[in-house]
Design an enzyme around this catalytic site. Structure first.
Site, short mmCIF file in Angstrom:
data_model
loop_
_atom_site.label_atom_id
_atom_site.label_comp_id
_atom_site.label_asym_id
_atom_site.label_seq_id
_atom_site.Cartn_x
_atom_site.Cartn_y
_atom_site.Cartn_z
N ASP A 1 -5.08 -8.88 -6.49
CA ASP A 1 -4.83 -8.37 -7.85
C ASP A 1 -4.87 -9.46 -8.92
O ASP A 1 -5.40 -9.22 -10.01
CB ASP A 1 -3.47 -7.64 -7.91
CG ASP A 1 -3.56 -6.24 -7.33
OD1 ASP A 1 -4.69 -5.72 -7.19
OD2 ASP A 1 -2.51 -5.66 -7.01
N LYS B 1 0.84 -1.20 0.00
CA LYS B 1 0.00 0.00 0.00
C LYS B 1 0.88 1.25 0.00
O LYS B 1 0.57 2.23 -0.67
CB LYS B 1 -0.88 0.04 1.26
CG LYS B 1 -2.05 -0.91 1.30
CD LYS B 1 -2.81 -0.60 2.60
CE LYS B 1 -4.09 -1.31 2.81
NZ LYS B 1 -4.75 -0.92 4.07
N GLU C 1 -8.07 -3.28 15.33
CA GLU C 1 -9.07 -2.98 14.29
C GLU C 1 -10.45 -3.26 14.87
O GLU C 1 -10.71 -4.35 15.37
CB GLU C 1 -8.82 -3.79 13.02
CG GLU C 1 -7.71 -3.19 12.19
CD GLU C 1 -7.82 -3.47 10.69
OE1 GLU C 1 -8.87 -3.91 10.21
OE2 GLU C 1 -6.81 -3.22 9.99
N ASP D 1 -8.33 2.02 4.89
CA ASP D 1 -8.88 0.68 5.04
C ASP D 1 -9.48 0.33 3.69
O ASP D 1 -10.14 1.15 3.06
CB ASP D 1 -9.93 0.60 6.15
CG ASP D 1 -10.13 -0.84 6.57
OD1 ASP D 1 -9.13 -1.47 6.99
OD2 ASP D 1 -11.24 -1.37 6.42
P1 ITT Z 1 -3.27 -2.24 7.26
O1 ITT Z 1 -4.63 -2.51 7.86
O2 ITT Z 1 -2.15 -2.38 8.22
O3 ITT Z 1 -3.25 -0.96 6.47
P2 ITT Z 1 -3.91 -4.53 5.57
O4 ITT Z 1 -3.22 -5.22 4.43
O5 ITT Z 1 -4.41 -5.41 6.69
O6 ITT Z 1 -2.97 -3.38 6.14
P3 ITT Z 1 -6.63 -3.73 5.12
O7 ITT Z 1 -7.04 -4.07 6.52
O8 ITT Z 1 -7.11 -2.45 4.52
O9 ITT Z 1 -5.05 -3.69 4.95
O10 ITT Z 1 -7.02 -4.97 4.21
C1 ITT Z 1 -7.12 -4.83 2.89
C2 ITT Z 1 -6.87 -6.16 2.23
O11 ITT Z 1 -7.59 -6.13 0.98
C3 ITT Z 1 -5.40 -6.33 1.86
O12 ITT Z 1 -4.66 -7.06 2.78
C4 ITT Z 1 -5.48 -7.04 0.51
O13 ITT Z 1 -5.59 -8.41 0.73
C5 ITT Z 1 -6.77 -6.50 -0.08
N1 ITT Z 1 -6.51 -5.35 -0.96
C6 ITT Z 1 -6.70 -4.03 -0.70
N2 ITT Z 1 -6.30 -3.27 -1.72
C7 ITT Z 1 -5.84 -4.12 -2.65
C8 ITT Z 1 -5.28 -3.95 -3.92
O14 ITT Z 1 -5.08 -2.76 -4.44
N3 ITT Z 1 -4.93 -5.05 -4.60
C9 ITT Z 1 -5.12 -6.27 -4.09
N4 ITT Z 1 -5.63 -6.54 -2.90
C10 ITT Z 1 -5.99 -5.46 -2.17
#
Ligand code: ITT
Length: 197
Positions: free
Chosen positions: A154, A12, A41, A76
């Site tokens: 992705d 991210k 969370e 998020d």
């Molecule tokens: P933080 O909470 O620490 O920011 P996280 O990876 O746990 O990190 P989230 O709780 O927002 O983030 O979970 C989002 C999940 O959704 C992430 O782990 C990916 O599996 C998926 N995801 C989000 N954006 C994505 C993207 O652009 N491409 C692929 N998968 C994505």
């Protein structure tokens, strides 16, 4: 200007930096003593609420420290599948780590509706002000895992505005121009540059 992104997901950070560096910002992962802070969370079905919670915890954490005057970013995000009533949504991270992409393809094996969307809710805190941005990218779940770029879901997500390739088959710039993350951050930048109130 430097922005500290509070996230445990380095992918991210890289994507946000690619997007925001074109607008004059440098995005770095927020680390405290070399570690990502462990935030709680909340149990919530809303990505906006989870983001709010993250930013409040971060502000409490840096209050009174040398980081106090830095711009902070949280996000998020998740994948919302129509035929599963929005699942995995806020549970995306957990689902990605447990059943993974093949698990999602298997669950959808007998479903004719493969529509899904990625959503990202970002909050930037800068100079005492909060900027919010919701980005949505509509598309569908592929029948096969395809492509090596990107991260998370992705390789199984085909954006509607594309040519049938998954996000993982696109280069960074192509993904950025269509993605939920790109949109949410562009909304925030627009608001910083042209405040509505
Ligand atoms: P933080 O909470 O620490 O920011 P996280 O990876 O746990 O990190 P989230 O709780 O927002 O983030 O979970 C989002 C999940 O959704 C992430 O782990 C990916 O599996 C998926 N995801 C989000 N954006 C994505 C993207 O652009 N491409 C692929 N998968 C994505």
């Amino acid at each position: 200007m430097k922005i500290l992104f509070i996230t445990g997901n380095k992918n991210k950070v890289d994507e946000a930096n690619d997007i925001l560096s074109k607008l004059g910002y440098r995005v770095e992962q927020f680390l405290l003593d070399g570690q990502t802070p462990n935030f709680i969370e909340p149990q919530s079905s809303s990505i906006a609420e989870v983001s709010e919670f993250k930013i409040q915890q971060a502000l409490e954490l840096i209050s009174g420290t040398t980081l106090e005057n830095h711009a902070l970013l949280v996000e998020d995000s998740g994948l919302f599948i129509e035929s599963l009533n929005g699942f995995p949504g806020v549970y995306s991270s957990y689902v990605s780590e447990t059943i993974g992409n093949q698990g999602i393809i298997d669950i959808l094996a007998n479903k004719s509706n493969r529509n899904a969307e990625f959503r990202a809710y970002s909050i930037l805190y800068k100079d005492g002000k909060y900027y919010h941005g919701l980005g949505i990218c509509s598309g569908r779940i592929s029948f096969q895992i395809k492509g090596l770029n990107g991260f998370g879901f992705d390789p199984i997500f085909i954006p509607k505005s594309g040519d049938g390739r998954t996000f993982a088959e696109m280069n960074e710039e192509e993904k950025e121009s269509k993605s939920h993350r790109g949109e949410s951050l562009k909304i925030i930048c627009e608001e910083i540059n042209h405040p509505s109130k």
